[in-house]
Design a protein around this motif. Structure first.
Motif, PDB file in Angstrom:
ATOM      1  N   GLN A 207       8.345 -75.830 -14.760  1.00 40.93           N
ATOM      2  CA  GLN A 207       6.959 -76.133 -14.417  1.00 40.93           C
ATOM      3  C   GLN A 207       6.369 -75.178 -13.382  1.00 40.93           C
ATOM      4  OE1 GLN A 207       9.666 -77.726 -13.578  1.00 40.93           O
ATOM      5  NE2 GLN A 207       9.448 -79.111 -11.853  1.00 40.93           N
ATOM      6  N   HIS A 208       7.197 -74.294 -12.807  1.00 37.76           N
ATOM      7  CA  HIS A 208       6.754 -73.320 -11.797  1.00 37.76           C
ATOM      8  C   HIS A 208       6.234 -74.029 -10.534  1.00 37.76           C
ATOM      9  CE1 HIS A 208       6.287 -69.554 -14.565  1.00 37.76           C
ATOM     10  NE2 HIS A 208       7.432 -70.198 -14.747  1.00 37.76           N
ATOM     11  N   ILE A 209       7.152 -74.680  -9.838  1.00 39.27           N
ATOM     12  CA  ILE A 209       6.805 -75.483  -8.659  1.00 39.27           C
ATOM     13  C   ILE A 209       6.060 -74.672  -7.600  1.00 39.27           C
ATOM     14  CG2 ILE A 209       7.756 -76.833  -6.752  1.00 39.27           C
ATOM     15  CD1 ILE A 209      10.114 -77.544  -8.594  1.00 39.27           C
ATOM     16  N   THR A 210       6.582 -73.484  -7.296  1.00 42.54           N
ATOM     17  CA  THR A 210       5.989 -72.666  -6.228  1.00 42.54           C
ATOM     18  C   THR A 210       4.569 -72.244  -6.558  1.00 42.54           C
ATOM     19  OG1 THR A 210       8.163 -71.858  -5.525  1.00 42.54           O
ATOM     20  CG2 THR A 210       6.244 -70.546  -4.880  1.00 42.54           C
ATOM     21  N   ASP A 211       4.336 -71.839  -7.797  1.00 44.17           N
ATOM     22  CA  ASP A 211       2.985 -71.423  -8.194  1.00 44.17           C
ATOM     23  C   ASP A 211       1.997 -72.593  -8.110  1.00 44.17           C
ATOM     24  OD1 ASP A 211       3.714 -68.824  -8.629  1.00 44.17           O
ATOM     25  OD2 ASP A 211       3.856 -68.990 -10.808  1.00 44.17           O
ATOM     26  N   ILE A 212       2.448 -73.783  -8.503  1.00 41.92           N
ATOM     27  CA  ILE A 212       1.569 -74.961  -8.428  1.00 41.92           C
ATOM     28  C   ILE A 212       1.231 -75.264  -6.973  1.00 41.92           C
ATOM     29  CG2 ILE A 212       1.306 -77.409  -8.964  1.00 41.92           C
ATOM     30  CD1 ILE A 212       3.430 -77.015 -11.174  1.00 41.92           C
ATOM     31  N   LYS A 213       2.239 -75.232  -6.101  1.00 43.03           N
ATOM     32  CA  LYS A 213       2.008 -75.528  -4.686  1.00 43.03           C
ATOM     33  C   LYS A 213       1.029 -74.530  -4.069  1.00 43.03           C
ATOM     34  CE  LYS A 213       5.170 -74.592  -1.586  1.00 43.03           C
ATOM     35  NZ  LYS A 213       6.379 -74.646  -0.714  1.00 43.03           N
ATOM     36  N   ASN A 214       1.205 -73.243  -4.368  1.00 42.58           N
ATOM     37  CA  ASN A 214       0.301 -72.227  -3.827  1.00 42.58           C
ATOM     38  C   ASN A 214      -1.125 -72.440  -4.333  1.00 42.58           C
ATOM     39  OD1 ASN A 214       2.408 -71.025  -2.447  1.00 42.58           O
ATOM     40  ND2 ASN A 214       2.800 -69.488  -4.025  1.00 42.58           N
ATOM     41  N   PHE A 215      -1.246 -72.769  -5.608  1.00 43.38           N
ATOM     42  CA  PHE A 215      -2.568 -73.017  -6.195  1.00 43.38           C
ATOM     43  C   PHE A 215      -3.261 -74.185  -5.498  1.00 43.38           C
ATOM     44  CE2 PHE A 215      -5.173 -75.543  -9.081  1.00 43.38           C
ATOM     45  CZ  PHE A 215      -6.107 -74.617  -9.526  1.00 43.38           C
ATOM     46  N   LEU A 216      -2.536 -75.288  -5.308  1.00 45.97           N
ATOM     47  CA  LEU A 216      -3.132 -76.476  -4.683  1.00 45.97           C
ATOM     48  C   LEU A 216      -3.516 -76.218  -3.234  1.00 45.97           C
ATOM     49  CD1 LEU A 216      -0.847 -79.304  -6.126  1.00 45.97           C
ATOM     50  CD2 LEU A 216      -3.150 -78.657  -6.869  1.00 45.97           C
ATOM     51  N   ASN A 217      -2.678 -75.496  -2.514  1.00 42.70           N
ATOM     52  CA  ASN A 217      -3.005 -75.162  -1.120  1.00 42.70           C
ATOM     53  C   ASN A 217      -4.281 -74.332  -1.045  1.00 42.70           C
ATOM     54  OD1 ASN A 217      -1.134 -76.282   0.825  1.00 42.70           O
ATOM     55  ND2 ASN A 217       0.461 -75.021  -0.093  1.00 42.70           N
ATOM     56  N   GLN A 218      -4.400 -73.352  -1.924  1.00 41.69           N
ATOM     57  CA  GLN A 218      -5.591 -72.503  -1.945  1.00 41.69           C
ATOM     58  C   GLN A 218      -6.827 -73.304  -2.349  1.00 41.69           C
ATOM     59  OE1 GLN A 218      -4.511 -69.286  -4.572  1.00 41.69           O
ATOM     60  NE2 GLN A 218      -2.924 -68.519  -3.184  1.00 41.69           N
ATOM     61  N   GLU A 219      -6.654 -74.200  -3.317  1.00 42.50           N
ATOM     62  CA  GLU A 219      -7.777 -75.023  -3.777  1.00 42.50           C
ATOM     63  C   GLU A 219      -8.254 -75.957  -2.672  1.00 42.50           C
ATOM     64  OE1 GLU A 219      -8.603 -77.030  -7.975  1.00 42.50           O
ATOM     65  OE2 GLU A 219      -7.184 -78.226  -6.802  1.00 42.50           O
ATOM     66  N   LEU A 220      -7.332 -76.583  -1.981  1.00 38.39           N
ATOM     67  CA  LEU A 220      -7.697 -77.486  -0.879  1.00 38.39           C
ATOM     68  C   LEU A 220      -8.412 -76.730   0.233  1.00 38.39           C
ATOM     69  CD1 LEU A 220      -4.483 -79.672  -0.605  1.00 38.39           C
ATOM     70  CD2 LEU A 220      -6.766 -80.514  -1.160  1.00 38.39           C
ATOM     71  N   GLN A 221      -7.884 -75.558   0.576  1.00 38.47           N
ATOM     72  CA  GLN A 221      -8.493 -74.766   1.640  1.00 38.47           C
ATOM     73  C   GLN A 221      -9.910 -74.338   1.269  1.00 38.47           C
ATOM     74  OE1 GLN A 221      -6.206 -71.341   2.795  1.00 38.47           O
ATOM     75  NE2 GLN A 221      -7.692 -70.654   4.316  1.00 38.47           N
ATOM     76  N   ALA A 222     -10.088 -73.884   0.037  1.00 39.76           N
ATOM     77  CA  ALA A 222     -11.406 -73.451  -0.412  1.00 39.76           C
ATOM     78  C   ALA A 222     -12.397 -74.611  -0.436  1.00 39.76           C
ATOM     79  CB  ALA A 222     -11.304 -72.818  -1.799  1.00 39.76           C
ATOM     80  N   THR A 223     -11.941 -75.779  -0.898  1.00 34.92           N
ATOM     81  CA  THR A 223     -12.812 -76.954  -0.962  1.00 34.92           C
ATOM     82  C   THR A 223     -13.249 -77.405   0.419  1.00 34.92           C
ATOM     83  OG1 THR A 223     -11.742 -77.706  -3.003  1.00 34.92           O
ATOM     84  CG2 THR A 223     -12.976 -79.347  -1.755  1.00 34.92           C
ATOM     85  N   GLN A 224     -12.294 -77.446   1.350  1.00 41.47           N
ATOM     86  CA  GLN A 224     -12.618 -77.890   2.707  1.00 41.47           C
ATOM     87  C   GLN A 224     -13.535 -76.901   3.410  1.00 41.47           C
ATOM     88  OE1 GLN A 224      -9.447 -78.073   5.672  1.00 41.47           O
ATOM     89  NE2 GLN A 224     -10.294 -79.985   6.440  1.00 41.47           N
ATOM     90  N   GLU A 225     -13.257 -75.617   3.254  1.00 43.78           N
ATOM     91  CA  GLU A 225     -14.094 -74.603   3.904  1.00 43.78           C
ATOM     92  C   GLU A 225     -15.521 -74.646   3.376  1.00 43.78           C
ATOM     93  OE1 GLU A 225     -12.144 -70.881   3.384  1.00 43.78           O
ATOM     94  OE2 GLU A 225     -10.689 -71.233   5.007  1.00 43.78           O
TER      95      GLU A 225
END
Length: 235
Positions: A207-225
């Protein structure tokens, strides 16, 4: 010379004061944004059937949910494999240590829905020596009244945005939360082994755990900013 140092000191103090003021303003904006989310929750459910999960609602640890198809599309878009098209429950076992807006979720299946070959295969993995990482791929336990398979090696990080609805207990008709301490302890142990392996071997699971985690972190940061920027403009 003394005057020069004095001026530099004043400039540094002024810079630090401005930075502190900016941080305070961003915190005020963030709190205002979260407050608006909570107020909006009352009238904007994401899912209107039983077990509704509301916009801005947060997952509970050890609780069982259903993920949205859009999340599994994200997994596939990142190169991960998620061929399962079933409406499969997931157990949100624990939050990420570095970001509690993301939860580690284990997909769950019904043991009795497996044929003999499928059961034999899983039991083979369960019998591996504890030192073998493959012994952590699965676990058997109960979710409500169902004997269940926990697909530990298929664990994914997930955010509230991608939760479709809650898994309701058969009798309680409320969100089901796992309370069996022995079961939770074993799941946590196996998950930590899987994640430790993933940290040393990024994206080694399908499932590519690391890629999913990086994607979600970036998405959360962009949404909050974006949200904080919009609110700061209104202050």
């Amino acid at each position: 010379m003394i005057s020069t140092f004095h001026n530099v000191g004043k400039q540094t103090l002024s810079f630090e004061t401005n930075m502190l003021r900016d941080v305070q303003q961003r915190n005020i904006a963030r709190d205002k944004y979260l407050s608006q989310c909570r107020e909006t929750n009352i009238v904007k459910p994401c899912y209107v059937n039983n077990g509704a999960f509301y916009l801005g609602e947060s997952m509970q640890e050890n609780a069982v949910y259903f993920g949205k198809n859009s999340f599994y599309n994200v997994v596939r878009s990142l190169g991960g494999k998620w061929a399962d098209s079933k409406d499969r429950p997931i157990v949100c076992l624990m939050k990420l240590s570095e970001n509690d807006d993301i939860c580690w979720a284990i997909p769950v299946g019904n043991w009795n829905h497996r044929d003999e070959n499928g059961k034999n295969r899983i039991e083979k993995y369960l019998k591996y020596n504890e030192n073998d990482i493959r012994s952590c791929y699965y676990h058997l336990g109960r979710v409500d009244v169902v004997t269940s398979i926990f697909f530990v090696s298929d664990i994914v990080p997930i955010t509230d945005k991608y939760i479709e609805r809650e898994y309701l207990g058969v009798y309680s008709k409320k969100i089901y939360i796992i309370k069996n301490k022995e079961l939770l302890s074993e799941l946590q142990r196996k998950v930590k082994r899987i994640l430790a392996w993933e940290n040393s071997n990024p994206n080694s699971f399908r499932q590519h755990i690391t890629d999913i985690k990086n994607f979600l972190n970036q998405e959360l940061q962009a949404t909050q900013e974006a949200a904080v920027t919009n609110i700061c403009e209104d202050i």
